[in-house]
Write a protein that holds these residues in place. Structure first.
Motif, PDB file in Angstrom:
ATOM      1  N   ALA A  75      49.244  39.644  42.676  1.00  0.00           N
ATOM      2  CA  ALA A  75      50.206  39.396  41.607  1.00  0.00           C
ATOM      3  C   ALA A  75      50.040  37.972  41.094  1.00  0.00           C
ATOM      4  CB  ALA A  75      51.621  39.609  42.126  1.00  0.00           C
ATOM      5  N   ALA A  76      49.830  37.838  39.798  1.00  0.00           N
ATOM      6  CA  ALA A  76      49.634  36.527  39.176  1.00  0.00           C
ATOM      7  C   ALA A  76      50.920  36.046  38.535  1.00  0.00           C
ATOM      8  CB  ALA A  76      48.523  36.613  38.131  1.00  0.00           C
ATOM      9  N   SER A  77      51.048  34.724  38.492  1.00  0.00           N
ATOM     10  CA  SER A  77      52.277  34.136  37.941  1.00  0.00           C
ATOM     11  C   SER A  77      52.241  33.994  36.426  1.00  0.00           C
ATOM     12  CB  SER A  77      52.536  32.770  38.581  1.00  0.00           C
ATOM     13  OG  SER A  77      51.470  31.887  38.318  1.00  0.00           O
ATOM     14  N   ARG A  78      51.109  34.404  35.842  1.00  0.00           N
ATOM     15  CA  ARG A  78      51.052  34.394  34.386  1.00  0.00           C
ATOM     16  C   ARG A  78      50.185  35.537  33.901  1.00  0.00           C
ATOM     17  NH1 ARG A  78      47.294  29.015  33.299  1.00  0.00           N
ATOM     18  NH2 ARG A  78      45.370  30.108  32.813  1.00  0.00           N
ATOM     19  N   ASN A  79      50.134  35.728  32.610  1.00  0.00           N
ATOM     20  CA  ASN A  79      49.393  36.818  31.989  1.00  0.00           C
ATOM     21  C   ASN A  79      47.946  36.828  32.467  1.00  0.00           C
ATOM     22  OD1 ASN A  79      48.112  38.640  30.330  1.00  0.00           O
ATOM     23  ND2 ASN A  79      48.983  37.834  28.433  1.00  0.00           N
ATOM     24  N   ILE A  80      47.541  37.923  33.103  1.00  0.00           N
ATOM     25  CA  ILE A  80      46.189  37.974  33.660  1.00  0.00           C
ATOM     26  C   ILE A  80      45.111  37.930  32.580  1.00  0.00           C
ATOM     27  CG2 ILE A  80      46.875  39.091  35.808  1.00  0.00           C
ATOM     28  CD1 ILE A  80      45.915  41.751  34.643  1.00  0.00           C
ATOM     29  N   PHE A  81      45.444  38.269  31.362  1.00  0.00           N
ATOM     30  CA  PHE A  81      44.462  38.202  30.282  1.00  0.00           C
ATOM     31  C   PHE A  81      44.280  36.773  29.759  1.00  0.00           C
ATOM     32  CE2 PHE A  81      42.830  42.342  29.564  1.00  0.00           C
ATOM     33  CZ  PHE A  81      43.776  43.206  30.089  1.00  0.00           C
ATOM     34  N   SER A  82      45.020  35.836  30.325  1.00  0.00           N
ATOM     35  CA  SER A  82      44.785  34.437  29.995  1.00  0.00           C
ATOM     36  C   SER A  82      43.597  33.879  30.781  1.00  0.00           C
ATOM     37  CB  SER A  82      46.032  33.598  30.290  1.00  0.00           C
ATOM     38  OG  SER A  82      46.281  33.528  31.677  1.00  0.00           O
ATOM     39  N   PHE A  83      43.152  34.618  31.793  1.00  0.00           N
ATOM     40  CA  PHE A  83      42.028  34.177  32.611  1.00  0.00           C
ATOM     41  C   PHE A  83      40.712  34.701  32.023  1.00  0.00           C
ATOM     42  CE2 PHE A  83      44.794  32.461  35.589  1.00  0.00           C
ATOM     43  CZ  PHE A  83      45.748  33.388  35.996  1.00  0.00           C
ATOM     44  N   ASN A  84      39.648  33.952  32.224  1.00  0.00           N
ATOM     45  CA  ASN A  84      38.324  34.409  31.772  1.00  0.00           C
ATOM     46  C   ASN A  84      37.831  35.557  32.645  1.00  0.00           C
ATOM     47  OD1 ASN A  84      38.116  31.056  31.374  1.00  0.00           O
ATOM     48  ND2 ASN A  84      37.705  32.350  29.613  1.00  0.00           N
ATOM     49  N   ALA A  85      38.189  35.510  33.909  1.00  0.00           N
ATOM     50  CA  ALA A  85      37.781  36.560  34.841  1.00  0.00           C
ATOM     51  C   ALA A  85      38.657  36.489  36.081  1.00  0.00           C
ATOM     52  CB  ALA A  85      36.312  36.402  35.232  1.00  0.00           C
ATOM     53  N   MET A  86      38.718  37.607  36.779  1.00  0.00           N
ATOM     54  CA  MET A  86      39.402  37.664  38.066  1.00  0.00           C
ATOM     55  C   MET A  86      38.521  38.417  39.042  1.00  0.00           C
ATOM     56  SD  MET A  86      43.403  38.340  37.088  1.00  0.00           S
ATOM     57  CE  MET A  86      43.996  37.779  38.702  1.00  0.00           C
ATOM     58  N   GLY A  87      38.765  38.188  40.313  1.00  0.00           N
ATOM     59  CA  GLY A  87      37.931  38.868  41.280  1.00  0.00           C
ATOM     60  C   GLY A  87      38.500  38.841  42.675  1.00  0.00           C
ATOM     61  N   TRP A  88      37.813  39.534  43.539  1.00  0.00           N
ATOM     62  CA  TRP A  88      38.136  39.573  44.960  1.00  0.00           C
ATOM     63  C   TRP A  88      36.932  39.054  45.748  1.00  0.00           C
ATOM     64  CZ3 TRP A  88      42.873  40.723  46.814  1.00  0.00           C
ATOM     65  CH2 TRP A  88      43.753  41.406  45.972  1.00  0.00           C
ATOM     66  N   TYR A  89      37.237  38.217  46.723  1.00  0.00           N
ATOM     67  CA  TYR A  89      36.221  37.668  47.616  1.00  0.00           C
ATOM     68  C   TYR A  89      36.613  38.012  49.044  1.00  0.00           C
ATOM     69  CZ  TYR A  89      34.264  34.819  43.840  1.00  0.00           C
ATOM     70  OH  TYR A  89      33.652  34.400  42.685  1.00  0.00           O
ATOM     71  N   GLN A  90      35.616  38.047  49.915  1.00  0.00           N
ATOM     72  CA  GLN A  90      35.882  38.257  51.323  1.00  0.00           C
ATOM     73  C   GLN A  90      35.275  37.123  52.128  1.00  0.00           C
ATOM     74  OE1 GLN A  90      32.215  41.455  51.972  1.00  0.00           O
ATOM     75  NE2 GLN A  90      34.071  41.707  53.107  1.00  0.00           N
ATOM     76  N   GLN A  91      35.946  36.817  53.223  1.00  0.00           N
ATOM     77  CA  GLN A  91      35.421  35.802  54.128  1.00  0.00           C
ATOM     78  C   GLN A  91      35.663  36.247  55.555  1.00  0.00           C
ATOM     79  OE1 GLN A  91      36.921  31.792  53.575  1.00  0.00           O
ATOM     80  NE2 GLN A  91      35.109  30.932  54.549  1.00  0.00           N
TER      81      GLN A  91
END
Length: 115
Positions: free
Chosen positions: A23-39
């Motif tokens: 869940a993001a605190s602002r409009n997700i379309f304001s970001f250039n990209a989003m993703g998932w990483y694992q460690q």
């Protein structure tokens, strides 16, 4: 300040499924990209899946055909549907959002897959 809050991790048997949410605190379309990483313990953080502002998706070879990244703009939430889970998928999963040259990270959610 952007906040990303992951949820949905847990313990699952091999072959099972989980859905992670970010869940993001602002409009997700304001970001250039989003993703998932694992460690995983003792390893570097690696990209699992990403989605661009335009909707292009990219997956690590190890999860292709098993994981699906998606988003819900009304909820400002990014998802990762994980199917056919394997013990090697055991990791802490982090949500990432990029805006120009700035990267934002969530606190991580732990996924453990038992054999």
């Amino acid at each position: 300040q952007v906040q990303l809050v992951e949820s949905g991790g847990g313990l699952v048997q091999a072959g099972g499924s989980l859905r992670l949410s970010c869940a993001a605190s602002r409009n997700i379309f304001s970001f250039n990209a989003m993703g998932w990483y694992q460690q995983a313990p003792g390893k570097q953080r690696e990209l699992v899946a990403s989605i661009s502002k335009g909707g292009f998706t990219n997956y690590a070879d190890s999860v292709k055909g098993r994981f699906t990244i998606s988003r819900d703009s009304a909820k400002n939430t990014l998802y990762l549907q994980m199917n056919s889970l394997k013990p090697d998928d055991t990791s802490v999963y982090y949500c990432n959002a990029r805006y120009i040259s700035t990267a934002y990270w969530g606190q991580g959610t732990e996924v453990t897959v038992s054999s």
